[in-house]
Design an enzyme around this catalytic site. Structure first.
Site, PDB file in Angstrom:
ATOM      1  CG  ASP A 330       1.976  -1.156   3.574  1.00 16.40           C
ATOM      2  OD1 ASP A 330       1.233  -1.125   2.578  1.00 16.40           O
ATOM      3  OD2 ASP A 330       2.562  -2.190   3.937  1.00 16.40           O
ATOM      4  CD  GLU A 331       6.462  -2.503   4.186  1.00 19.89           C
ATOM      5  OE1 GLU A 331       7.185  -2.968   5.094  1.00 19.89           O
ATOM      6  OE2 GLU A 331       5.846  -3.222   3.376  1.00 19.89           O
TER       7      GLU A 331
END
Length: 519
Positions: A330-331
């Site tokens: 993620d991210e």
């Protein structure tokens, strides 16, 4: 902050003590019904007349693989009742019998309660364990006491036939932003397993800390687990391999599967501080103790990146008997899109190489290599084309919508601790959604289950965990276990309110939501 929460627990509990003393006995409460259970049971058929009364002569019968669960039941009931409750092979009448037999769904069970005895039947020990959690809730809250209580112990008569809606019912605890000691993790396992949660996802690495020993890269914990790591710089610590294996064993005894996560290619600042060769320029970044995200990335073009990833995956897989290994994803804002796809193409197959099912946050769905993986959706959108594409190629989905299931979100603007970037989440917000309808472009057949993450930027100890997790975790547990037809806010809030005295006796400092009429 923690003193304030503890004071709330004590002040709320005091009137119960005062009322008991002034009235000369415990306050009168309605009899417990078969349906007064969290999470809601699938089917309940009450029987007229008396149920089953536990006495000093009651025995628990079990044999073979049912014995460990029977022993757990006896250990749970002995302190409050003061009864010996021996576990024997054949007890005749006045027995609580735990029986393994074919014909029940995985984790499903049948509980028959009558004046002459109790029979709990399941095909697997996990089903017996689920039935034991139901049985405990059918006894008065004083059963949670640590010393004998003078009262009648009666189970309501009738039959419960129960089974889970989804196979995966999870909670996540972040050890990276603040390290939680093994004793705190065991305590959380004890509590979440009471509500038929069967997976605990441990977030073991991030920009602010590295929390699991990797022998081939020892500086990961020597540096990333040192004092001064974590958000605010007061979250040092890490799990040794023995610590981790003991947590896996402890969880398995409660039919909870540990899911380890190492986040990459982003969220890797702590690893790069320990090993600068994991950066593209070979220069160590400064340690981070703030809450920012999205600034770190592994060097996707470097061979050392994949040696690192494979070593970590191999060592984690060797000590993780469960089927899943979570690789984050993620991210990764500092990883160019093409590089991100290159990284996933090389790393997702490594998880399979070492016998595990790849698991990652929903960003991994962008990669064709996510076919057959488990994708954890944490967004707030109602559609996700990339997740839908991965599902069409064979992926399964675990739903963790941030604005519904993130336990680190504040209840309201006055909540001490917690964050609010995904909004405020009171109990009804956590409860009022249907996993089958969350993503309009993903069929329910692709939904493996639900998970409630608890990120630890503002957490420090078990008091903080209790306050943010409970009672909202129970809402997510009911969404994962109970049939869609049982989804009813009025029923849930009544059952949740009646559970409050059990948490008080268990020392759980839960949030006294004003939406709930607490007993």
């Amino acid at each position: 902050m923690r003193l304030t929460r503890l004071a709330v627990v004590l002040v709320t509990a005091l009137p119960l003590v005062t009322a008991t003393a002034s009235a000369g006995g415990p306050p009168k409460r309605p009899a417990i019904a078969l349906t007064d259970v969290l999470p809601a049971v699938a089917e309940a058929s009450p029987a007229p007349g008396d149920g089953f009364r536990l006495t000093s002569g009651t025995v628990i019968t079990a044999s073979g693989a049912a014995l460990p669960v029977a022993t757990q039941l006896a250990e749970a009931l002995r302190p409050g009742t003061g009864f010996p409750l021996p576990v024997v092979a054949d007890g005749g009448a006045r027995a609580i019998a735990l029986v393994l037999e074919p014909g029940h769904p995985d984790e499903g069970y049948r509980l028959d309660i009558g004046p002459a005895g109790v029979a709990l039947r399941a095909t697997l020990p996990a089903g017996l364990f689920a039935g034991v959690q139901t049985l405990r809730q059918l006894l008065p809250p004083e059963i949670e006491s640590t010393s004998p209580q003078r009262r009648r112990w009666v189970l309501p008569g009738g039959t419960i036939v129960d089974r889970p809606r989804y196979a995966y019912r999870g909670a996540m605890l972040d050890l990276a932003r603040h390290f939680h000691e093994p004793a705190e993790i065991r305590r959380y396992i004890d509590q979440l397993s009471r509500f038929k949660i069967n997976h605990l996802h441990l977030h073991l690495s991030d920009d602010q800390g590295w929390r699991i020993r990797i022998d081939s890269w020892p500086r990961l914990t020597e540096v990333g687990g040192a004092p001064g790591t974590g958000v605010g710089g007061d979250g040092g610590g890490f799990l040794t391999k023995d610590d981790y294996r003991e947590l896996v064993r402890y969880a398995a005894d409660r039919f909870v599967t540990i899911v380890p996560e190492i986040d990459m290619p982003g969220h890797v600042n702590a690893a790069q501080v320990a090993y600068p060769e994991l950066t593209c320029d070979g220069v160590a970044p400064r340690p981070r103790t703030d809450m920012r995200v999205g600034y770190s990335s592994l060097c996707v073009s470097a061979d050392v990146t994949y040696r690192f990833a494979e070593d970590v995956i191999r060592e984690l897989a060797e000590m993780t008997p469960g089927p899943y290994l979570h690789i984050g994803g993620d991210e990764a804002m500092s990883t160019p899109h093409g590089s991100y796809l290159t990284f996933q193409k090389r790393v997702l197959p490594l998880v399979r190489k070492y016998g595990k099912i790849p698991y990652g946050w929903h960003e991994i769905a962008q990669s064709p290599s996510a076919a057959g993986a488990v994708i954890q959706f944490w967004g707030r959108e109602r559609t996700s084309p990339s997740v839908a594409t991965a599902v069409a190629a064979g992926a399964r989905v675990v739903l963790s919508p941030a604005n519904r299931s993130y336990l680190d979100m504040k209840y309201d603007m006055l909540t001490p601790g917690g964050l609010a970037w995904a909004g405020y989440i009171e109990v009804r917000t956590a409860y009022d959604w249907d996993p089958a309808r969350l993503l309009s472009d993903v069929p329910e057949s692709a939904v493996l289950g639900v998970e409630a993450p608890l990120w630890s930027e503002t957490l420090r100890d078990s008091t903080d965990i209790d306050f943010l997790a409970f009672p909202r975790l129970v809402a997510i547990a009911e969404l994962g276990w109970s049939p869609r037809a049982a989804h009813d806010w009025s029923s849930f809030r009544a059952r949740l309110g009646a559970y409050g005295p059990r948490w008080i006796r268990d020392g759980v400092g839960f949030h006294r939501s004003p939406q709930i009429n607490w007993s």
